[in-house]
Write an enzyme that holds these catalytic residues in place. Structure first.
Site, mmCIF file in Angstrom:
data_model
loop_
_atom_site.group_PDB
_atom_site.id
_atom_site.type_symbol
_atom_site.label_atom_id
_atom_site.label_comp_id
_atom_site.label_asym_id
_atom_site.label_seq_id
_atom_site.Cartn_x
_atom_site.Cartn_y
_atom_site.Cartn_z
ATOM 1 N N GLU A 24 1.486 -10.248 -2.123
ATOM 2 C CA GLU A 24 2.250 -11.387 -1.458
ATOM 3 C C GLU A 24 2.472 -11.182 0.064
ATOM 4 O O GLU A 24 2.565 -11.991 1.005
ATOM 5 C CB GLU A 24 3.310 -11.926 -2.295
ATOM 6 C CG GLU A 24 4.020 -13.080 -1.914
ATOM 7 C CD GLU A 24 4.929 -13.474 -3.044
ATOM 8 O OE1 GLU A 24 4.611 -13.784 -4.184
ATOM 9 O OE2 GLU A 24 6.147 -13.358 -2.704
ATOM 10 N N SER A 66 -5.413 1.931 10.871
ATOM 11 C CA SER A 66 -6.408 2.366 10.059
ATOM 12 C C SER A 66 -5.632 2.660 8.827
ATOM 13 O O SER A 66 -4.724 2.886 8.663
ATOM 14 C CB SER A 66 -6.630 3.947 10.560
ATOM 15 O OG SER A 66 -7.721 4.539 9.775
ATOM 16 N N ARG A 80 3.783 -8.584 -5.621
ATOM 17 C CA ARG A 80 4.396 -8.608 -4.629
ATOM 18 C C ARG A 80 3.966 -7.843 -3.376
ATOM 19 O O ARG A 80 4.223 -8.472 -2.176
ATOM 20 C CB ARG A 80 5.877 -8.125 -5.122
ATOM 21 C CG ARG A 80 6.510 -8.533 -6.005
ATOM 22 C CD ARG A 80 6.668 -10.034 -6.001
ATOM 23 N NE ARG A 80 7.356 -10.717 -7.211
ATOM 24 C CZ ARG A 80 6.849 -10.991 -8.411
ATOM 25 N NH1 ARG A 80 5.670 -11.030 -8.550
ATOM 26 N NH2 ARG A 80 7.596 -11.572 -9.438
#
Lengths: 147, 147, 147, 147, 147, 147, 147, 147, 147, 147
Positions: J91, J114, J88
């Site tokens: 995604e 960063s 997830r």
């Protein structure tokens, strides 16, 4: 104007003007490698430099200057490069990667060399057995910290 | 003794002896980066250097010396490296590959920088805004020729 | 004119002129394999040869000659080739790669065969049991050196 | 005994006996490249040659001889080779693949060079500018036919 | 005319003429599978057959006939096919590959079935429990030889 | 006993007994290809056949018989096979896949050839120009239906 | 008209007519999921249904009806889907694949669920804690058989 | 005890006890599919169920019970499954993915079917033309929301 | 109007109007990150918000508003992102993924953070050593349940 | 002691001591997420913290403390994660990557966040509709500069 169109326009003008990357670097007071990367659409130029690049190449075009200033999306073709010149650099990273990691971290502690706060130069070193290419990379060391 | 076992033996001795790569480079009169690459099993050592590395680390073992001299099979894990220090180098090749190709071929003509007739060094450059890593690559230019 | 357009122009002219690669090699005094690779956009031609190729094919066009002289970006489709003729060569590299590495390094020491300082020829060898293809590759041996 | 164990046994014996591939090829009256490929487990030896290889290396062991005679499963690591010596061959296939296809099919008609009815040799060619590796591949031309 | 354009032209003519692959095979006196593969651009037709295919489909066009005769570059989409009909064949190769290798090499010795000196047919076999597809592949056995 | 251990046990017994796949097929009254696939762990044997295979090979071991009866997980190494014998079959699927789809669907309508309700045989066909391998695949046609 | 053009034509008509998949399923007396898959070009329609779909959407066009009837080449983008709705189904196959294999083969013996002799439905199940999607797959069990 | 060891222990006990997944589901009052997924290490069991599974299989072992309760790392081999039973499910997702997305989002609005708040069942449906496998998936609809 | 065309139209209008994402978020009373994702075509807008976005950018076009409301197919280029800003996020997921899984599941039990019932914000945090980017992700915890 | 062995030792001690990541973070005065990443072998601990971690878990072992201090090689399995909790997050990077790039670069100019000068926290946010996971990432903005 998107980055690829900007690139083609700049390359054509450079050919017409017979300006080398060294000439163009001189004209805008920046390193030839960085200027070339801007013209390849892989770095953005600050406004004054964008203006100077356009002027040096005789291209006074607002859309072009906007394209030079735009933040690039930095992507490349092929996870593994194929062109022999670029592949050899990839091979160096593969062959010497863990060696460089060990040498750098022994010298600096746990951390990395930045690829953002970074510069690079290319020189031709004359050599009677065949001239040599010298590439210098210079990046800020960024230490890992606890939090 | 294969290269991975050689590597582990050398790393353990180096830790026991508290020898840095600089120390070991000094002891065998070679660059620390090259010596480290030999100890990582990614380069072969000429017989005299193999002997000196073993001596410097207090490891007088013929099998080890044979392993240092053996031609390595140079392979690495992962087409795309993951460790951040190594990935940044890969990213530099991706972002600046076509730029370097153009700058080098403009300076030298059609050809490549050799990754075989090649050397590399790492330096620490002091900087008040944060010290910097300087990597220098130096490879023979190999021109393409017609036949 | 980019390399693909140059390629299509040259192939069409070659068909019109009914010139084989041998004929074209003869006409420009170079090996047919190298000339073909130039016409496929995978090598650059020196200025005089670029001129001769254009003349031999009846194509006196500056843009074409520029395209013949340009440094190519050497890339190919598919990490693993599919066309059976090309796949068989890939298979040979896979099946015999470690064998060739051992045989070559035993003969020459640690190093590689250059693919840049390199030439290649193709011959038809008559044989009553079916003619044979003979491919000869010839590359400079590049030794690894310490630094 | 499987092919990897056979390979290790043979390599150790070869080192003990200080036999080069040329020596072993001589001893069994076959090409050094083919003999090496058998010892690497990438070709099967006919019964008499299997016997001769074992004898030449002082290894009179039925299991070893069976292993030399067994049909190999020919597989290799990595769709794209990484070791520089092997990668350069892969690069040659990539860069020159379509060129070779065109040159061969112009000479022979539609078909391929067999990688099965095939032989290969490696020679060292002396050259004042640096010795050269010469690889010769020789495969039967197989024409496509209608049915 | 390239192979894809040739394919579309032939498929449209075949639909207009309501010619099945069996009809077309009959008309040119070749196997329907081979004729279909020619029309799909995956085999080249000898000159007389190219002429006959064009005639049978009412397409008397020199460019089309040239396209039918041209040596194809045989490539396909997707290392792993997705269309269920084609995937099932891929699955058969995966599931039964080592089984077939063993059965064939036991019968013939070390070697392979040629995919070049090769033919293939498809038949409909009536069966009260549901008709069946029968695919017959017939390829020359090519033995590995020592050299 | 898992399938790989079962496979090794069966192959060793087969070698000891010098039973070919034809012999074993005869002994258990099934096709040699199917019996080989069971011994390779790619199909499950019904109880009576599992018993007969064990008996034929002189291996009366319940664990082995259980292993022969177990539902296999059918997986294979490498999305693209490398062994030349198996690769040629993969190449046939790639080169002829769309051709076969068209020929089959023209004969049968929209649907596929089952790889489950499926059988396969291998024959040696004598030929003065070199014997040939004949592979016959026979699968139930499964039509797509609306719902 | 190819399948993608057919798809765009049908989707536009569906939007103009404000017909849901349920409406269209009703109109042609088939399941909404199957009708949608036909309109997405992933199944072929029998002639009468193709006609009814065209009529229901006010598109009396022979080319469209031919496109609806044509056997589709079933391919999809991306071996691993990315859209979250489709990825979740892929994840279910990954997480529960071996579980389903075991449960199904325990119930039915060695074999598979057909994806060809197959139907699927989607329902909305009301639930006070949030409505639920219910997907039902129904495929013929195909047993492996010996031969 | 890690999940793979737990899995092997449970499968062996299940075989000894001759308990089907239905039996085990009954014994612990949960769906057979869910219980199987727990035993395959792809779901965690609440403490009381973990206890009941162990008891039902005659395995009163704290380490096993801990392993049943542990949160699994849900990973699987192969982005594209190969076993035919599992591949057919993958194929269904590929062929019908965009269809299902459209049908579901038309019924529910923009969102997805959860694979977490999710259940699944398998039934055997008797059919004179061959019994059928019925898989029911039931997941909460999760709508996308603006923020 | 499809999502890519919608995206280009919106970006051009935003540039003309010199509206930042903050301005646009304000204008439609939603988070700038969510509004940007809608304009990038990765989320759908409810009707009233679609209308407001169009109005705020001076684009009163029904096709555009429909495009804003349409359910997106959420796909992205490259399984591994290359642009350094996006790659760093990918690297964070790789480096810290198992750490986050453990920390979250220790706090919540077995389950996941939803990427659907989810929101995200970006802030600039001033810092004398260099300003910082703060990204906040907020997703509903979804527990796995037995069934 | 290498990082994986260190990880297993620490996890076992943590279970024995029933210390949560919060407890361990408290004990060593660092964030629980960072401490967990150290114990997972993905960050190195400064000497004093390494000592404190060992003490807190009752593991006074020099080899363990050395392992905690060692620079890690940060690699992970699978370019695309499979475990649903980690997927997830992947995604989110895929769906929102270009959105985040645009929002961040509008706020900060050309540069990146960063992943080295970086911290991260996880909180549980109570919510009557279901508690929520809140992840906060905080990284220094690194601007690209000309050179």
């Amino acid at each position: 104007m998107d980055k690829p169109e900007m690139h083609h326009t700049l390359m054509a003008a450079r050919a017409r003007q017979k300006m080398s990357w060294d000439d163009l670097g001189h004209a805008v007071d920046r390193s030839p490698v960085w200027v070339a990367s801007v013209c390849y659409g892989m770095n953005s130029a600050p406004p004054d430099i964008a203006q100077k690049i356009a002027t040096a190449l005789g291209l006074e075009d607002d859309a072009l200057i906007e394209a030079l200033k735009a933040c690039p999306t930095k992507t490349w073709d092929g996870a593994i490069p194929q062109d022999p010149l670029i592949y050899r650099l990839y091979e160096v990273v593969g062959v010497y990667g863990p060696t460089l990691k060990d040498v750098i971290q022994e010298k600096f502690g746990d951390g990395i060399m930045s690829a953002i706060d970074f510069s690079m130069d290319v020189e031709r070193v004359e050599d009677p057995k065949g001239d040599r290419v010298k590439i210098t990379m210079n990046g800020k060391f960024l230490p890992y910290k606890s939090w």
